[in-house]
Write a protein that holds these residues in place. Structure first.
Motif, short mmCIF file in Angstrom:
data_model
loop_
_atom_site.label_atom_id
_atom_site.label_comp_id
_atom_site.label_asym_id
_atom_site.label_seq_id
_atom_site.Cartn_x
_atom_site.Cartn_y
_atom_site.Cartn_z
N PHE A 295 15.23 13.16 -31.49
CA PHE A 295 14.47 12.03 -31.15
C PHE A 295 13.14 11.60 -32.07
O PHE A 295 12.96 10.38 -32.43
N SER B 144 12.83 7.78 -33.74
CA SER B 144 11.75 7.09 -32.89
C SER B 144 10.60 6.45 -34.06
O SER B 144 10.05 5.28 -33.94
N TYR C 26 15.46 7.46 -24.00
CA TYR C 26 13.93 7.48 -23.65
C TYR C 26 13.78 5.93 -23.15
O TYR C 26 12.86 5.98 -22.26
N THR C 27 14.16 5.04 -23.74
CA THR C 27 13.91 3.55 -23.62
C THR C 27 14.35 3.10 -22.23
O THR C 27 13.57 2.48 -21.64
N ASN D 258 12.22 4.40 -19.25
CA ASN D 258 10.99 3.51 -18.80
C ASN D 258 11.43 2.60 -17.83
O ASN D 258 10.06 2.13 -16.97
N SER E 165 18.81 6.80 -16.77
CA SER E 165 18.47 7.96 -17.75
C SER E 165 18.69 9.16 -17.52
O SER E 165 19.14 9.85 -18.64
N SER F 33 21.49 11.70 -19.51
CA SER F 33 21.27 12.94 -19.98
C SER F 33 22.25 14.21 -19.59
O SER F 33 22.66 14.76 -20.37
#
Length: 279
Positions: free
Chosen positions: A222, A226, A238-239, A242, A248, A252
């Protein structure tokens, strides 16, 4: 001298402890995974699998996934093309260089990914204005192409170098490369044919291990992506987290299951290879 044989009680104790250790390890991994799975389907109105069914239609999911898989394939190929010929050549012609290769290949372990990425940014930003029309400057632009950022391949190769090197070095230590090559040469084989038809088949397990470790690194890395401003699969997760926490977590879990399946496939291929060599 009397020969000692293990008793049934001793065997039962060993099996009991082995089962206990495996059970604790299973609980350690399964409980967080089950909790994450429960969170991904738990909605205020009840249970829902929308986080899983909506993945294919989620914006950027397929693009980031294909980008990460492409980067992983290229990274694996580059690492194998760099390491395999170099390690074989060192073992055949320059064994005194093995400590040097060992230090160079393990050096990235002491460099944090943040520092490595910062160094890459400093190099890519360097360049006087009068070099803008030269191939040198155009190469810097090419490796930063957003559609397929080769700069990430460079970062992944450096970060995966120690892992792939250890896997390949362990495989080469288990094989007498010099004897195999000399036997093939005595049978009339050329150097390339001796390497491809005799040495590499005996390194199948090491090649699979190096490929899997590199693939796992790329799928989970990551920091570099990033900081450099690209969006492969880990950054996309990750985006999305949020704004869509359930999706998300679902992604995962799926990525973790894919990694486990690859590990099981690797173990199966290695077991089949061992069975063929011993039969």
């Amino acid at each position: 001298m009397a020969q000692l044989t293990p008793t049934r009680t001793g065997r039962a104790k060993v099996r009991w402890w082995r089962g206990a250790v495996l059970g604790i390890a299973g609980i350690y991994f399964v409980v967080p995974l089950a909790a994450a799975g429960y969170f991904s389907i738990d909605e205020p109105q009840g249970y829902s699998f929308e986080a899983y069914t909506g993945l294919l239609s989620a914006p950027g999911f397929l693009d980031s996934l294909w980008l990460t898989l492409g980067l992983a394939v290229v990274t694996v190929l580059v690492l194998l093309l760099l390491l395999v010929p170099a390690l074989i050549a060192v073992r055949l012609g320059a064994p005194k260089l093995r400590p040097v290769i060992d230090v160079l290949c393990t050096l990235p372990l002491v460099v944090p990914p943040v520092a490595l990425t910062a160094g890459l940014i400093g190099v890519l930003r360097w360049g006087p204005d009068y070099l803008m029309d030269t191939p040198f400057f155009q190469t810097f632009v090419f490796v930063q192409d957003p559609d397929f950022p080769l700069v990430l391949v460079i970062a992944y190769v450096l970060m995966g170098l120690p892992l792939a090197y250890r896997a390949l070095d362990a495989g080469l230590r288990a094989v007498d490369v010099r004897t195999l090559v000399e036997a093939a040469r005595n049978c009339g084989a050329s150097w390339p044919r001796a390497v491809f038809t005799v040495v590499l088949p005996n390194l199948r397990g090491a090649l699979l291990n190096a490929s899997f470790l590199t693939l796992a690194l790329v799928l989970g890395e990551f920091t570099a992506a990033s900081i450099l401003g690209y969006q492969p699969f880990p950054v996309w997760i990750y985006t999305v987290g949020n704004s869509q926490a359930h999706m998300s977590v679902a992604v995962s879990i799926l990525s973790l299951l894919i990694t486990w399946l690859l590990l099981l496939l690797l173990a199966t291929l290695g077991r089949e290879r061992h069975a063929k060599t011993t039969s």
